[in-house]
Design an enzyme around this catalytic site. Structure first.
Site, short mmCIF file in Angstrom:
data_model
loop_
_atom_site.label_atom_id
_atom_site.label_comp_id
_atom_site.label_asym_id
_atom_site.label_seq_id
_atom_site.Cartn_x
_atom_site.Cartn_y
_atom_site.Cartn_z
N GLY A 113 0.75 -1.14 -0.12
CA GLY A 113 0.44 -0.24 -0.27
C GLY A 113 1.29 1.15 0.32
CB SER A 126 3.38 -3.67 -3.78
OG SER A 126 3.47 -2.31 -3.99
CE1 TYR A 127 5.93 2.04 1.39
CE2 TYR A 127 5.50 1.16 3.12
CZ TYR A 127 6.48 2.80 2.22
OH TYR A 127 6.88 3.29 3.35
CG ASP A 165 4.25 -4.20 -11.71
OD1 ASP A 165 3.44 -3.61 -11.48
OD2 ASP A 165 5.11 -3.99 -10.39
CG HIS A 208 1.70 -4.69 -8.40
ND1 HIS A 208 3.32 -4.08 -8.26
CD2 HIS A 208 1.33 -4.55 -7.61
CE1 HIS A 208 3.19 -3.96 -7.06
NE2 HIS A 208 2.27 -3.64 -6.66
#
Length: 484
Positions: free
Chosen positions: A97, A193-194, A403, A456
Site C-alpha cells: 500500500g 509491493s510496499y 508490471d 504486479h
C-alpha cells in the site's frame, strides 16, 4: 472429512488432552495454561466460510492484541498446510500500500486456498495455493487496514514503517503464544509491493530481538521473499520511467521531458517535473499499470479504478503525490476485487471469520480510506537488506516482468545499487512443459528471479510458477536450469 467433523474432533482432543494432563499429575496452573491455549485456538477455529469448497485442512481467524492500553488489535487468517502441517514451515504473507489488505489481495486473489469469483459459489479452490508448501498466515497490518482496529483514534495519524514493524512483531510474539505448536517451525516472511518496506522492516526487528532473547523465546526466523517490491526511491522511480519508454507506453518527447525535468534523488520535485509526471500517469488511466497487457475492468458497476487519497510522505515520496500512483491493481479477471469487497462486507462472512467484532464504522475495503498520512518511510531499504543478507538470512527477490508500477527494470537497478557480487549471472529457469519461466541472477547472499509474463501480483497471473518459486525458496534450492 468435513470441516464440521474436524472441528468436533478438535473439541474432543481438547477435552481428552486436559484429562490426560490431569492423570499425569501436572500442576493445575500448568493444565489451566494449556487449556487456555486450546480454548483460544478453538475460539478462532473457522468451521466454514460462506461459499467455500470442502477442504481437509484447518483454518483459523481472529484478533491478536498488540497494544492493550490503546486497544490496538490486528486481524489474521491462518491456513494450515494441506498435508503434514506439523512438518512444514510457517510463512507470513504481507501486502503493501501502505494501507492495503493482505487478506483482500494475498489470501483471496493471489496465493490463498480460496479465491474470489463472481456468482455462486462465491469462492473457488486454488489448486496452486501456497499452503501446499507451507502453513500460511495472512495479516492485516497496520491498524486501520481491513478489519484491524484501534480504540485510540490518534494512532491512525502516527502510522509509518516503524510502528507497523513493531506492532507486527508483537502480533507474532502473541500469535505464537496462541499457537505454540508452530513456535519451533522454520519461519519465513513474504510479500509484494510496499511489502518491500514491510518485510525487511519486520525482518530487522525479529533479527535484532533474537540476538537479545534467550533461545526459547526467539522466533525461528530463516529468511524472506519479496516481489515487485518497493526498495529504493531513486531506482524505483527511474526504472518506472525507463520501463514505460522501453515498452512503448510513453512517447520519445515525454521521456526526454521527464529525464530533463526530474531528479529522482530529490524528495521534492520541481513544478515542471510534476507536470511531466502528470502526463506520464495519464496513460495509466486507460491501461492497467499493474499488468501492461491485461484487460481493464469494463463492468459499469466496478469500483476497481476508484482513486485512493494521496498518501503524502510514503515512498516513493515523489510519485506518492501523483494521483495515478494510487490506482488499484487488477488480475486475470480485472473485476475480481469487486467480488472480494462485496464478500468481506457480508455479515455472515464476518461472523464466520470472527471479524469486525467492534463494529467498525466504515466498510471493509482493500486499501484503507482512513490512512491518508504516512509518518516515516526510509528513502531506501537497501541498508537493512544488506544487513540481513550479511546476517545470514535467506533473501530472494522476484519480479513479474509485465508490471509497470514497480517494474523489473526498477528492481534490476536497485539490486545493482545494493552492490553484491554476482556468483551466477542471467540464467533461464524452467517451468512445466519445457517452458522458460523467467531468469535468475545469483548474488552473494541473495537470489533474484524474474517471472515471465506476470504482472504486479505474480501469483494471480502465474500461479503455477509462483508456487514453484516458493517451493524452491523454502527448500533453499535453485530453480531448474534445464527443461523438463
Amino acid at each position: 472429512m468435513s470441516s464440521f467433523g474436524r472441528f468436533s474432533n478438535l473439541l474432543l482432543d481438547v477435552a481428552l488432552l486436559i484429562l490426560g494432563l490431569s492423570a499425569l499429575g501436572l500442576a493445575t496452573a500448568q493444565i489451566d495454561g494449556i487449556g487456555d491455549v486450546l480454548r483460544q485456538q478453538a475460539a478462532d477455529r473457522v468451521v466454514l466460510v460462506p461459499g467455500q469448497p470442502p477442504v481437509n485442512f484447518s483454518q483459523y481467524a481472529g484478533y491478536v492484541t498488540v497494544n492493550e492500553s490503546h486497544g490496538r488489535a490486528l486481524f489474521y487468517w491462518f491456513f494450515e498446510a494441506t498435508t503434514k502441517p506439523l512438518n512444514k514451515p510457517l510463512l507470513l504473507w504481507l501486502n503493501g500500500g501502505p494501507g492495503c489488505s493482505s487478506i483482500g489481495y494475498g489470501a483471496m486473489e493471489e496465493l490463498g486456498p480460496f479465491l474470489s469469483r463472481k456468482g455462486k459459489p462465491e469462492l473457488r479452490f486454488n489448486k496452486q495455493s501456497w499452503n501446499h508448501a507451507a502453513n500460511l498466515l495472512f495479516l492485516e497490518s497496520p491498524v486501520g487496514v481491513g478489519f484491524s482496529y484501534t480504540n485510540t483514534s490518534k494512532d491512525i495519524k502516527e502510522l509509518g514503517d516503524n510502528i507497523t514493524a513493531q506492532d507486527s512483531y508483537v502480533f507474532l510474539v502473541n500469535w505464537f503464544k496462541r499457537f505454540p505448536q508452530f513456535k519451533s517451525h522454520d519461519f519465513y516472511i513474504a510479500g509484494e509491493s510496499y511489502a518491500g518496506h514491510y518485510v525487511p522492516g519486520l525482518s530487522e526487528v525479529i533479527f535484532d530481538n533474537n540476538k537479545k532473547l534467550p533461545e526459547n523465546e526467539r522466533i525461528n526466523f530463516k529468511g524472506f521473499l519479496i516481489g515487485n517490491a518497493l526498495m529504493d526511491d531513486e531506482t524505483d522511480q527511474k526504472g518506472m520511467i525507463d520501463y514505460a519508454y522501453d515498452h512503448a507506453v510513453i512517447s520519445d518527447h515525454l521521456y526526454e521531458e521527464i529525464k530533463k525535468e526530474c531528479n529522482f534523488s530529490l524528495e521534492h520535485p520541481s513544478k515542471a517535473c510534476n507536470d511531466a509526471l502528470d502526463k506520464y500517469f495519464d496513460v495509466y488511466k486507460i491501461i492497467d499499470m499493474y499488468s501492461l497487457y491485461a484487460p481493464t475492468c469494463v463492468d459499469t458497476n466496478s469500483t476497481i479504478t476508484r482513486q485512493l487519497p494521496a498518501i503524502h510522505g510514503a515512498s516513493p515520496k515523489l510519485f506518492s503525490k501523483i494521483e495515478g500512483w494510487h490506482r488499484k491493481p487488477a488480475g486475470y479477471d480485472p473485476c475480481i476485487s469487486d467480488y472480494t469487497e462485496v464478500y468481506f462486507n457480508r455479515p455472515d462472512v464476518q461472523k464466520a471469520l470472527h471479524a469486525n467484532v467492534t463494529r467498525i464504522p466504515y466498510p471493509w475495503t482493500h486499501c484503507s480510506d482512513n490512512i491518508t498520512f504516512w509518518k516515516d518511510a526510509p528513502a531506501s531499504m537497501l541498508p537493512i537488506i544488506h544487513k540481513l543478507v550479511k546476517g545470514g538470512l535467506r533473501v530472494w527477490v522476484f519480479s513479474g516482468d509485465t508490471d509497470g508500477r514497480i517494474p523489473v527494470t526498477s528492481t534490476r537497478y536497485t539490486l545493482k545499487k545494493l552492490g553484491l557480487k554476482i556468483k551466477q549471472d542471467w540464467t533461464p529457469w524452467y517451468t512445466f512443459h519445457k517452458q522458460v519461466g523467467g531468469w535468475t541472477v545469483e548474488y552473494d547472499g541473495l537470489t533474484f528471479v524474474t517471472i515471465r509474463g506476470a504482472g504486479h501480483q505474480v501469483p494471480t497471473f502465474k500461479p503455477k510458477q509462483a508456487l514453484q518459486l516458493v517451493r524452491h525458496f523454502l527448500a533453499d534450492t535453485k530453480l531448474p536450469t534445464k527443461s523438463f
